[in-house]
Motif scaffolding. Structure first.
Motif, PDB file in Angstrom:
ATOM      1  N   LEU A  41     -54.632  12.857 -45.740  1.00 56.17           N
ATOM      2  CA  LEU A  41     -55.426  13.606 -45.805  1.00 56.17           C
ATOM      3  C   LEU A  41     -56.709  12.748 -46.418  1.00 56.17           C
ATOM      4  N   PHE A  42     -55.540  11.474 -47.581  1.00 54.85           N
ATOM      5  CA  PHE A  42     -57.137  10.779 -48.295  1.00 54.85           C
ATOM      6  C   PHE A  42     -57.723   9.568 -47.163  1.00 54.85           C
ATOM      7  N   GLY A  43     -56.418   9.507 -45.922  1.00 56.45           N
ATOM      8  CA  GLY A  43     -56.371   8.579 -44.979  1.00 56.45           C
ATOM      9  C   GLY A  43     -57.889   9.369 -43.906  1.00 56.45           C
ATOM     10  N   ALA A  44     -57.411  10.250 -43.729  1.00 56.77           N
ATOM     11  CA  ALA A  44     -58.234  11.045 -42.858  1.00 56.77           C
ATOM     12  C   ALA A  44     -59.488  11.215 -43.370  1.00 56.77           C
ATOM     13  N   LEU A  45     -60.407  11.176 -44.377  1.00 55.16           N
ATOM     14  CA  LEU A  45     -61.195  11.588 -44.645  1.00 55.16           C
ATOM     15  C   LEU A  45     -62.234  10.463 -44.813  1.00 55.16           C
ATOM     16  N   GLU A  53     -73.880   0.160 -50.548  1.00 58.59           N
ATOM     17  CA  GLU A  53     -73.540  -1.279 -50.653  1.00 58.59           C
ATOM     18  C   GLU A  53     -72.081  -1.309 -49.531  1.00 58.59           C
ATOM     19  N   PRO A  54     -71.968  -1.807 -48.602  1.00 60.14           N
ATOM     20  CA  PRO A  54     -70.453  -1.714 -48.238  1.00 60.14           C
ATOM     21  C   PRO A  54     -69.489  -2.887 -49.187  1.00 60.14           C
ATOM     22  N   VAL A  55     -68.437  -2.745 -49.037  1.00 57.23           N
ATOM     23  CA  VAL A  55     -67.168  -2.797 -49.249  1.00 57.23           C
ATOM     24  C   VAL A  55     -65.620  -3.500 -49.381  1.00 57.23           C
ATOM     25  N   ALA A  56     -65.983  -3.824 -48.878  1.00 55.98           N
ATOM     26  CA  ALA A  56     -64.383  -4.882 -47.991  1.00 55.98           C
ATOM     27  C   ALA A  56     -63.379  -4.659 -49.011  1.00 55.98           C
ATOM     28  N   ALA A  57     -62.456  -3.561 -48.533  1.00 53.57           N
ATOM     29  CA  ALA A  57     -61.238  -3.473 -49.746  1.00 53.57           C
ATOM     30  C   ALA A  57     -59.806  -3.201 -48.688  1.00 53.57           C
ATOM     31  N   ALA A  58     -59.009  -3.693 -49.061  1.00 54.24           N
ATOM     32  CA  ALA A  58     -58.167  -3.633 -47.778  1.00 54.24           C
ATOM     33  C   ALA A  58     -57.225  -3.118 -48.733  1.00 54.24           C
ATOM     34  N   PHE A  59     -56.929  -1.735 -49.105  1.00 53.52           N
ATOM     35  CA  PHE A  59     -55.829  -0.575 -49.471  1.00 53.52           C
ATOM     36  C   PHE A  59     -55.617   0.408 -48.330  1.00 53.52           C
ATOM     37  N   THR A  60     -54.254   0.747 -48.650  1.00 53.14           N
ATOM     38  CA  THR A  60     -53.342   1.791 -47.967  1.00 53.14           C
ATOM     39  C   THR A  60     -53.743   2.645 -49.409  1.00 53.14           C
ATOM     40  N   GLY A 114     -46.394  14.569 -48.940  1.00 50.73           N
ATOM     41  CA  GLY A 114     -46.667  13.284 -47.518  1.00 50.73           C
ATOM     42  C   GLY A 114     -48.236  13.780 -47.523  1.00 50.73           C
ATOM     43  N   GLU A 115     -48.286  15.004 -47.294  1.00 48.14           N
ATOM     44  CA  GLU A 115     -49.856  15.074 -46.751  1.00 48.14           C
ATOM     45  C   GLU A 115     -51.474  14.629 -47.113  1.00 48.14           C
ATOM     46  N   CYS A 116     -50.408  14.948 -49.053  1.00 47.72           N
ATOM     47  CA  CYS A 116     -52.130  14.284 -49.808  1.00 47.72           C
ATOM     48  C   CYS A 116     -52.583  12.828 -49.633  1.00 47.72           C
ATOM     49  N   ALA A 117     -51.517  12.019 -49.151  1.00 48.13           N
ATOM     50  CA  ALA A 117     -52.316  10.256 -48.378  1.00 48.13           C
ATOM     51  C   ALA A 117     -52.365  11.013 -47.142  1.00 48.13           C
ATOM     52  N   LEU A 132     -59.920   4.562 -60.286  1.00 40.46           N
ATOM     53  CA  LEU A 132     -59.809   6.890 -60.588  1.00 40.46           C
ATOM     54  C   LEU A 132     -58.559   7.501 -58.516  1.00 40.46           C
ATOM     55  N   ALA A 133     -59.281   6.640 -58.513  1.00 43.13           N
ATOM     56  CA  ALA A 133     -59.490   7.613 -57.075  1.00 43.13           C
ATOM     57  C   ALA A 133     -57.266   7.470 -56.424  1.00 43.13           C
ATOM     58  N   GLN A 134     -57.001   6.297 -56.746  1.00 43.56           N
ATOM     59  CA  GLN A 134     -56.015   6.526 -56.502  1.00 43.56           C
ATOM     60  C   GLN A 134     -55.217   6.922 -57.719  1.00 43.56           C
ATOM     61  N   SER A 135     -55.505   6.832 -59.084  1.00 39.42           N
ATOM     62  CA  SER A 135     -54.910   7.784 -60.215  1.00 39.42           C
ATOM     63  C   SER A 135     -54.341   9.481 -59.513  1.00 39.42           C
ATOM     64  N   LEU A 136     -55.622  10.079 -59.510  1.00 37.29           N
ATOM     65  CA  LEU A 136     -56.596  11.194 -58.453  1.00 37.29           C
ATOM     66  C   LEU A 136     -54.978  11.494 -57.586  1.00 37.29           C
ATOM     67  N   LEU A 137     -55.235  10.633 -56.232  1.00 38.70           N
ATOM     68  CA  LEU A 137     -54.028  11.455 -55.339  1.00 38.70           C
ATOM     69  C   LEU A 137     -52.867  11.268 -55.828  1.00 38.70           C
ATOM     70  N   ARG A 138     -52.411   9.772 -56.451  1.00 41.74           N
ATOM     71  CA  ARG A 138     -51.059  10.423 -57.348  1.00 41.74           C
ATOM     72  C   ARG A 138     -50.565  11.111 -57.657  1.00 41.74           C
ATOM     73  N   HIS A 139     -51.457  12.026 -58.945  1.00 40.97           N
ATOM     74  CA  HIS A 139     -51.072  12.841 -59.510  1.00 40.97           C
ATOM     75  C   HIS A 139     -51.395  14.210 -58.555  1.00 40.97           C
ATOM     76  N   TYR A 140     -52.052  14.134 -57.491  1.00 44.26           N
ATOM     77  CA  TYR A 140     -51.887  15.439 -56.654  1.00 44.26           C
ATOM     78  C   TYR A 140     -50.464  15.543 -55.475  1.00 44.26           C
ATOM     79  N   GLN A 141     -49.884  13.884 -55.231  1.00 40.97           N
ATOM     80  CA  GLN A 141     -48.659  13.880 -54.993  1.00 40.97           C
ATOM     81  C   GLN A 141     -47.457  14.340 -55.538  1.00 40.97           C
ATOM     82  N   LEU A 142     -47.440  14.073 -57.275  1.00 37.72           N
ATOM     83  CA  LEU A 142     -46.679  14.611 -57.617  1.00 37.72           C
ATOM     84  C   LEU A 142     -46.952  15.601 -58.198  1.00 37.72           C
ATOM     85  N   TYR A 143     -47.699  16.860 -57.596  1.00 34.80           N
ATOM     86  CA  TYR A 143     -48.097  17.975 -57.704  1.00 34.80           C
ATOM     87  C   TYR A 143     -48.625  18.522 -59.819  1.00 34.80           C
TER      88      TYR A 143
END
Length: 469
Positions: free
Chosen positions: A205-209, A165-172, A200-203, A128-139
């Motif tokens: 920012l997402f990583g910086a957060l 609960e910690p979750v190990a998830a290797a995503f970019t 390019g700033e949305c992705a 869901l977060a990826q869907s949100l991010l990609r929508h914002y990348q496409l404005y």
């Protein structure tokens, strides 16, 4: 309205026989040999069918893990400044659907383990977060159902004890490592005025957060709380309520988004943070508080003070029994609260939601709650929320001659000649509807009262609104 997992938006099961899944990985491998667009179309078609087919929990879990690996592969195409295609956004949506359906199967099973449930909640939230991010990348404005489901996943995680609960998830780009952090990463991204970010700033920012988002907290709603943080309504299809909005539903689903610890942490040394990430964080933080101005003017007020920590110690202090105090340095203050620095070794007892008594040298001590905290190399940073009113020690019994329990009565003048009272007790010691005998200091008589429903609950204390003659 009661939030429950059955409100998650998933499509109906259309096929009862999904056929053999033995060749699924082979089909996915063959898709990789094609150009990206037809490959994505083939992967999406396979996932679309599986999400609408009846499968056992283990079959669905293994299939979704295979599709998650494919997602990682195709995600590399859209790193940097390359905007995602509509097909890739649909893939994010379908992966979220798949993990939401898997979550429903897990919840309908027998006592799922906390790590397994946390992993599934996290994966559904991640896509869901990826869907949100990609929508914002496409404005583009994301679907309201995205926020409904995101709030509901947080609610389930809160009630199942899975938020941290910690979750190990290797995503970019990198997501936060817990469900709490990931959900708050989405909220912060949405509050950052994303449609005004450059390509390019949305992705970025997402990583910086990612390492910072978990420092924020969603606190229980209290109408007397005058903090400046955003208000989250877990029943509304939007990230937070606007300044002019008021909730029409139950306050059980309202949360105050406390950002104090996060705002302090932004100034900590961060050697792994790039200059571009630092710059975009500095630029967007002005949007996070929603309001342009603070309700209370904050004034620098550097002075020494001390804290009495915990309800039992506060009770003793109000009886002038001189319990142990914690030294602190006040950094700034306002009519609504204060920011303090304490020794780092006090972190264990000064948790979020802890009741404290602030002593500043004046005649009247101030009752307060620990609203946020942040521990760094400098010290323990604390944000206090003042609780207006006169604190008084009281004793409570379940019967006239039963064991006594300490409590603190907070009394505030009401319009006219009356008073508002709040009775603070340790969390879990009493329950609503229970009859108690209450005795004030220097009073010989005991008042018989029935505890009403609590109007504020933290991890340490509970407050009950009281009517006293």
């Amino acid at each position: 309205m009661t939030l429950d997992a059955l409100r998650l938006e998933v499509p109906d099961i259309l096929e009862t026989d999904v056929g053999s899944l033995a060749d699924l990985n082979e089909q996915l491998a063959q898709a990789r040999l094609q150009p990206v667009d037809p490959a994505l179309q083939q992967v999406l078609s396979l996932l679309f069918r599986l999400n609408r087919s009846a499968m056992t929990l283990l079959e669905r879990q293994r299939a979704l893990q295979s599709f998650s690996d494919q997602y990682r592969h195709y995600c590399k195409v859209y790193q940097g400044e390359h905007p995602p295609t509509a097909m890739f956004v649909r893939l994010c949506n379908e992966l979220a659907i798949g993990f939401k359906r898997l979550l429903l199967q897990i919840l309908q099973g027998r006592q799922p383990s906390r790590p397994h449930l946390a992993w599934c909640l996290y994966m559904a939230q991640h896509f869901l977060a990826q869907s949100l991010l990609r929508h914002y990348q496409l404005y583009q404005e994301p679907s309201p159902s995205l926020w409904r489901d995101s709030h509901l996943l947080y609610w389930i995680g809160e009630h199942q004890g899975c938020l941290d609960e910690p979750v190990a998830a290797a995503f970019t780009p990198q997501p936060a490592s817990t469900l709490r952090g990931l959900y708050q990463q989405m909220l912060l991204l949405a509050l950052s005025n994303p449609f005004h970010l450059a390509e390019g700033e949305c992705a970025l920012l997402f990583g910086a957060l990612s390492p910072l988002a978990g420092l924020a907290r969603l606190l229980p709603w209290d109408e007397d709380d005058e903090a400046e943080g955003p208000t989250i309504d877990l029943t509304e299809p939007q990230p937070c309520l606007s300044y002019a909005q008021t909730s029409k539903g139950s306050t059980d689903y309202l949360r105050r988004f406390e950002l104090g610890a996060l705002l302090v942490a932004l100034h900590d040394p961060a050697p792994l943070q790039s200059p571009a990430e630092r710059q975009v964080l500095e630029r967007v933080q002005q949007h996070w508080l929603v309001r342009q101005q603070r309700r209370h003017i904050r004034a620098d007020q550097r002075s020494e003070c001390s804290l009495v920590v915990g309800l039992s110690a506060i009770h003793a202090q109000l009886l002038e029994q001189r319990p142990l105090r914690t030294s602190a340095l006040m950094q700034d203050a306002s009519p609504g609260g204060a920011r303090l620095l304490c020794n780092a070794d006090q972190a264990a007892q000064l948790s979020i939601g802890q009741l404290v008594l602030l002593l500043t040298g004046s005649d009247t001590p101030t009752l307060a709650l620990v609203r946020w905290r942040h521990l760094n190399s400098e010290a323990l940073h604390l944000g206090l929320r003042y609780l207006k009113g006169l604190p008084r020690p009281v004793w409570l019994r379940r019967a006239p001659s039963a064991q006594t329990h300490p409590g603190v009565l907070q009394s505030t003048p009401a319009p006219g000649n009356g008073w508002h009272h709040g009775l603070w007790l340790p969390d879990g010691q009493f329950v609503a509807g229970e009859s108690i005998w209450l005795q004030l200091v220097n009073a010989h008589n005991q008042a018989i009262l029935q505890l009403p429903a609590a109007n504020l609950v933290t991890a340490s204390v509970t407050r009950y609104p009281m009517q006293l003659a």
